[in-house]
Design an enzyme around this catalytic site. Structure first.
Site, PDB file in Angstrom:
ATOM      1  NE  ARG A   7       4.834   1.682  -1.199  1.00 14.14           N
ATOM      2  CZ  ARG A   7       5.652   1.820  -0.169  1.00 14.14           C
ATOM      3  NH1 ARG A   7       6.710   2.571  -0.278  1.00 14.14           N
ATOM      4  NH2 ARG A   7       5.435   1.201   0.964  1.00 14.14           N
ATOM      5  CE  LYS A  16      15.942 -10.001  -9.062  1.00 13.39           C
ATOM      6  NZ  LYS A  16      16.559  -9.308  -7.972  1.00 13.39           N
ATOM      7  CG  ASN A  62       0.258   2.203   3.647  1.00 13.95           C
ATOM      8  OD1 ASN A  62      -0.783   2.193   3.008  1.00 13.95           O
ATOM      9  ND2 ASN A  62       1.353   2.801   3.237  1.00 13.95           N
ATOM     10  N   GLY A  63      -0.642  -1.112   6.567  1.00 15.95           N
ATOM     11  CA  GLY A  63      -0.389  -1.958   7.739  1.00 15.95           C
ATOM     12  C   GLY A  63      -1.578  -2.855   8.016  1.00 15.95           C
ATOM     13  CD  GLU A  71      11.693 -10.792  -7.674  1.00 14.76           C
ATOM     14  OE1 GLU A  71      11.274 -10.027  -6.828  1.00 14.76           O
ATOM     15  OE2 GLU A  71      12.832 -10.682  -8.164  1.00 14.76           O
ATOM     16  CD1 TRP A  79       0.008  -5.481  -3.446  1.00 18.55           C
ATOM     17  CD2 TRP A  79       0.216  -6.360  -1.396  1.00 18.55           C
ATOM     18  NE1 TRP A  79       0.737  -6.648  -3.548  1.00 18.55           N
ATOM     19  CE2 TRP A  79       0.874  -7.202  -2.314  1.00 18.55           C
ATOM     20  CE3 TRP A  79       0.216  -6.706  -0.051  1.00 18.55           C
ATOM     21  CZ2 TRP A  79       1.530  -8.364  -1.936  1.00 18.55           C
ATOM     22  CZ3 TRP A  79       0.872  -7.875   0.333  1.00 18.55           C
ATOM     23  CH2 TRP A  79       1.512  -8.689  -0.611  1.00 18.55           C
ATOM     24  CG  HIS A  92      22.259 -36.268  -3.517  1.00 17.31           C
ATOM     25  ND1 HIS A  92      22.685 -37.542  -3.212  1.00 17.31           N
ATOM     26  CD2 HIS A  92      23.372 -35.509  -3.559  1.00 17.31           C
ATOM     27  CE1 HIS A  92      23.993 -37.546  -3.044  1.00 17.31           C
ATOM     28  NE2 HIS A  92      24.445 -36.317  -3.256  1.00 17.31           N
ATOM     29  CE  LYS A 104      12.555  -1.637  -5.087  1.00 17.00           C
ATOM     30  NZ  LYS A 104      13.440  -2.683  -5.642  1.00 17.00           N
ATOM     31  CB  CYS A 143      -0.867   0.036   1.251  1.00 16.36           C
ATOM     32  SG  CYS A 143      -1.881  -1.407   1.464  1.00 16.36           S
ATOM     33  CD  GLU A 187      18.894 -11.970  -6.834  1.00 14.19           C
ATOM     34  OE1 GLU A 187      18.232 -12.416  -5.897  1.00 14.19           O
ATOM     35  OE2 GLU A 187      18.527 -10.994  -7.512  1.00 14.19           O
TER      36      GLU A 187
END
Ligand code: F6R
Length: 613
Positions: free
Chosen positions: A27, A487, A102-103, A490, A76, A506, A608, A2, A483
């Site tokens: 964001r 990427k 927000n929160g 995502e 969000w 394995h 973000k 948010c 990483e």
């Protein structure tokens, strides 16, 4: 996640709020809304909100939407689906109060039940609406008092901004665990959850700490605690280039940020390398050589990509300083009642400096008396302030959700730390100088990797055709693989899984077939032979290979029918090679997503800075 913006001053609020919300789009969000308050006695709250993009909201904004005080929000979804009703701002029954938040309010269910018992009709599924009603029903005589009284009943996290029709000259804001920054203009004031929404108007800011509120009027601001006692906060001028938040001629922020890497890498190293003694200077660390020597263990904490680069950092520290070091996801750490040791240095790493899981980990360490330093990009962010010391990353604003340049500077921050820890121990001056020289050469070498882009574009498009991929590496190469997979998944939405090359046989080797490519990290180091052996095992099962390697590496006679593409990366010192290989994987992910026509800067479901647990 948010986003919040607010304005009070001589201008019409709505266009400024919409512009600010547009700057917060990166964001991640699913709906947007604004509320404005007209001037004078007849003032009333007007609200417009909508699921979808900010531009959808702008298109449908009523013509008469005037008011010089206003708040806006990008949501969000956490409580309830993304729809027009659940979008913020939320209002109380009389329509006097409008709030953006927000929160997460943890006791929202109980408060909803209390309000329903009192005959209040709750129209949305959100936790935030509860606050609008609590403020609206408060009998306190000031808006500040009403907000403080409502907050006294709340458990949870918030960054919030409130308008009230009876107080048309002000916005009251409050912070507890969700970022809020006050922007100070010329007879106008702003508030936002992210600097990005402010920089076009002002770079003079004041930060609120958790547990604090502020009142903004056109002429200034005052800050206070929940009991309304004053806590003066001074303003600071940020040295920020407002164009840093524009993609300029680039087709996306991610590409802009990818290309900025040589420049920002140079910036994080500037003034910090000591050629003479083969070490680094890190003023913000605030640890003298005796304290550095006393460290027996290093524990690195971060989330997502920051966690993976933390693993690279742990490797650097073990190699250069021979101190046991490891990295852990900050999101898990706090929940296992961690043992905090006095001789351990805790290092938290975060681009935004606002990731709640990382922030809470810092608080847990500090509560138990541990010593913690931060590797943080955003100056003055919650994590930077909570740590009080550390290494700023100087990568500049990172707007794309997928981290690139900040991650590279995190690696370099770890290299500087490892060098210093090493040089107060057994790392020789010759080795120190070898690494200093290699670090000085790195920005240009990152530029050489970026120059491979034309070669990588077609390859990335071919990888994007597969629905499932492996990324493999060993020891220094494994976090690179993690990483790289992160990427790739995502921004392409492909399934990309990272494995230690040594672990292939394995289990995951069972999945290798012509439709499952493997991206392998094979530097020229002490493990090359073993890495190459694994490539043969993959090729023998028909698995296509992309090998990120050095020109000096001989891949041997891979089966003639095998699909193998090698990408030769410039060589650094072996301790620093991981970052150059990581940049290759960033470029591959970027072009794979581009070939799929995806919205690279705003990947679905992601945000973000993750300011909720
Ligand atoms: C990946 C990515 C995320 C972040 C993570 C931590 O590209 O950007 O995984 O790395 O959410 O964020 P910060 O570094 O802001 O704490």
């Amino acid at each position: 996640m948010c986003g919040i913006v607010g304005y009070v001053g001589p201008q019409q609020a709505a266009p400024l709020l919409l512009e600010g919300l547009g700057r917060l789009e990166h964001r991640g969000y699913d709906s947007a809304g604004i509320a404005v308050l007209g001037p004078g006695k007849e003032s009333r709250v007007r609200v417009a909100k909508k699921a979808g993009r900010v531009r959808d909201l702008a298109d449908e904004l009523p013509k008469r939407f005037s008011g010089k005080v206003g708040v806006g929000h990008t949501r969000w979804a956490t409580h309830g689906p993304a729809n027009d009703v659940n979008a913020h701002p939320h209002v109380d029954t009389k329509g006097d109060v409008a709030i953006v938040h927000n929160g997460i309010i943890d006791n929202a269910a109980a408060l909803r039940a209390d309000l329903a018992d009192a005959g209040v009709d709750l129209v949305s599924d959100t936790d935030t609406e509860v606050l609008a009603h609590l403020i609206g029903r408060s009998e306190a005589q000031t808006l500040e008092g009403k907000v403080a009284e409502a907050l006294a009943r709340i458990e949870g996290t918030y960054g919030l901004a409130v308008l009230h029709a009876a107080y048309p000259d002000r916005i009251v804001v409050a912070r507890n665990g969700s970022p809020l920054i006050i922007g100070i203009g010329d007879h106008e004031m702003f508030v936002a959850s992210d600097l990005a929404a402010l920089v076009r108007y002002t770079t003079r800011v004041a930060h609120l700490d958790d547990g604090e509120l502020a009142t903004l009027t056109a002429d200034g601001f005052s800050t206070y605690r929940h009991d309304l006692t004053s806590v003066p906060r001074s303003a600071t001028d940020l040295e920020l280039d407002p164009t840093a938040y524009d993609a300029g001629e680039h087709e996306s922020f991610m590409r802009k940020e990818l290309l900025e890497q040589p420049e920002v890498a140079e910036r994080v190293l500037r003034g910090r390398l000591d050629e003479r003694f083969g070490t680094s200077h890190l003023g913000g660390l605030d640890l003298d050589p005796r304290e550095l020597r006393a460290i027996r263990r290093v524990k690195i904490l971060g989330c997502g990509s920051a966690y993976y680069v933390g693993q690279m950092g742990a490797g650097l520290i073990e190699e250069l300083a021979r101190i046991p070091a490891d990295a852990e996801a900050a999101s898990e750490f706090r929940y296992r009642n961690p043992i905090i040791e006095p001789e351990t240095l805790y290092v938290v790493v975060s681009q935004s400096g606002e990731t709640i899981d990382t922030l809470l980990a810092v608080q847990e360490i500090r509560r138990k008396g541990g010593q913690v330093v931060g590797l943080v990009n955003v100056v003055g962010s919650a994590i930077a302030r909570e740590c009080g010391r550390g290494i700023y990353l100087h990568a500049g604003p990172e707007v794309a959700v997928a981290s690139t340049k900040a991650l590279t500077n995190m690696f370099l921050g770890f290299a500087l730390l490892a060098l210093q820890l090493g040089r107060v121990r057994d790392l020789s001056i010759a080795d120190g100088r070898r690494l200093v020289a290699a670090l000085q050469a790195l920005p240009a070498q990152i530029g050489e990797v970026l120059a491979l882009e034309p070669e990588l574009t077609g390859l990335a498009a071919r990888l994007a055709e597969s629905h499932s991929l492996f990324f493999i590496g060993r020891v220094r190469g494994f976090p690179v693989a993690r990483e790289g997979a992160q990427k790739f998944k995502e921004i392409t939405y492909r399934h990309a899984e990272a494995y230690q090359t040594s672990e292939l046989k394995h289990g995951p080797l069972a999945l290798i077939e012509p439709s499952v490519p493997t991206v392998a990290i094979v530097p020229d180091d002490e493990l090359t032979e073993r890495n190459v052996g694994a490539l043969h095992e993959v090729a023998a099962r028909g698995g296509p290979l992309v090998v990120v390697t050095h020109a000096s590496v001989d891949l041997g006679d891979l089966p003639s029918q095998a699909s193998v593409h090698r990408v030769d990366v410039p060589r650094s010192e072996r301790e620093l090679d991981p970052i150059l290989m990581t940049v290759v994987l960033q470029i591959l992910a970027y072009h794979a997503a581009q070939s799929l026509g995806l919205d690279i800067d705003k990947p679905r479901n992601l945000a973000k800075s993750v300011t909720v647990e």
